[in-house]
Structure formats: structure tokens, C-alpha cells
Motif scaffolding. Structure first.
Motif, short mmCIF file in Angstrom:
data_model
loop_
_atom_site.label_atom_id
_atom_site.label_comp_id
_atom_site.label_asym_id
_atom_site.label_seq_id
_atom_site.Cartn_x
_atom_site.Cartn_y
_atom_site.Cartn_z
N LYS A 162 5.50 -5.90 -2.21
CA LYS A 162 4.52 -6.91 -3.02
C LYS A 162 5.12 -7.30 -4.42
O LYS A 162 5.10 -8.30 -4.70
CB LYS A 162 3.27 -6.30 -2.86
N GLU A 163 5.48 -6.30 -4.94
CA GLU A 163 6.23 -6.43 -6.43
C GLU A 163 7.39 -7.17 -6.48
O GLU A 163 7.65 -7.97 -7.42
CB GLU A 163 6.36 -4.96 -7.03
N LYS A 164 8.34 -6.78 -5.46
CA LYS A 164 9.66 -7.70 -5.66
C LYS A 164 9.38 -9.27 -5.32
O LYS A 164 9.88 -10.10 -5.59
CB LYS A 164 10.51 -7.13 -4.11
N ARG A 218 3.83 -1.68 -1.32
CA ARG A 218 3.48 -2.08 -2.74
C ARG A 218 4.77 -2.47 -3.43
O ARG A 218 4.92 -3.26 -4.27
CB ARG A 218 2.90 -0.75 -3.60
N GLN A 219 5.83 -1.88 -3.12
CA GLN A 219 7.02 -2.22 -3.57
C GLN A 219 7.77 -3.66 -3.26
O GLN A 219 8.04 -4.29 -4.13
CB GLN A 219 8.19 -1.20 -3.49
N SER A 249 3.48 -5.15 -14.11
CA SER A 249 4.41 -4.98 -12.94
C SER A 249 5.18 -3.80 -13.01
O SER A 249 5.28 -3.16 -12.06
CB SER A 249 5.22 -6.30 -12.75
N ASP A 250 5.62 -3.40 -14.17
CA ASP A 250 6.48 -2.21 -14.38
C ASP A 250 5.45 -1.02 -13.82
O ASP A 250 5.99 -0.09 -13.26
CB ASP A 250 7.00 -2.06 -15.65
N LYS A 273 6.28 -10.77 -6.01
CA LYS A 273 6.00 -11.35 -7.28
C LYS A 273 7.06 -11.58 -8.28
O LYS A 273 7.02 -12.58 -9.00
CB LYS A 273 4.94 -10.28 -7.83
N ASP A 274 8.25 -10.69 -8.24
CA ASP A 274 9.01 -11.03 -9.21
C ASP A 274 10.09 -12.18 -8.97
O ASP A 274 10.45 -12.91 -9.87
CB ASP A 274 10.07 -9.72 -9.28
N GLU A 289 2.98 -0.98 -11.66
CA GLU A 289 3.04 -0.94 -10.19
C GLU A 289 4.27 -0.55 -9.71
O GLU A 289 4.16 -0.22 -8.63
CB GLU A 289 2.56 -2.59 -9.91
N LYS A 290 5.37 -1.02 -10.16
CA LYS A 290 6.67 -0.70 -9.61
C LYS A 290 6.64 1.02 -9.41
O LYS A 290 7.29 1.67 -8.60
CB LYS A 290 7.67 -1.10 -10.16
#
Length: 57
Positions: free
Chosen positions: A48-50, A45-46, A2-3, A52-53, A5-6
Motif C-alpha cells: 500500500k505504501e509503495k 501494508r508495505q 509514510s515513513d 502511495k509513493d 507506516e513503512k
């Protein structure tokens, strides 16, 4: 992962912003549009990562 991807999202956003700025400065509309698209891809993308978190917790 995840990091990774961020950070990738941040790099895409920065590259897009730079490309958009340069395109505006030289009057190249194509480059400006490419920069906007790249920045939007990084924003997506950011986001999406948020999401997921949020579901990890």
C-alpha cells in the motif's frame, strides 16, 4: 507519516517471520499460522505504501 507506516510494515513482517519460525520449531501450528498472517499483513501494508509513493510523483 509514510515513513512511519513503512517502518511499521517492516516490524510486522519481522514479527510475523519470527513467530512463524518459532511455531515451526516447536511444532505449534497455530503460532505458525498467526506468524504467516502477521507477515502477510505487513506485506500488504508495505505494498500500500509503495502504491502511495508511486502516485505522489
Amino acid at each position: 507519516m509514510s515513513d512511519k507506516e513503512k517502518s511499521r510494515a517492516k516490524v510486522e513482517q519481522a514479527k510475523g517471520k519470527a513467530k512463524e519460525t518459532v511455531g515451526r520449531a516447536v511444532g505449534n501450528e497455530s503460532m505458525t499460522a498467526e506468524g504467516r498472517a502477521e507477515k502477510a499483513k505487513g506485506d500488504a501494508r508495505q505494498a500500500k505504501e509503495k502504491v502511495k509513493d508511486v502516485f505522489k510523483r
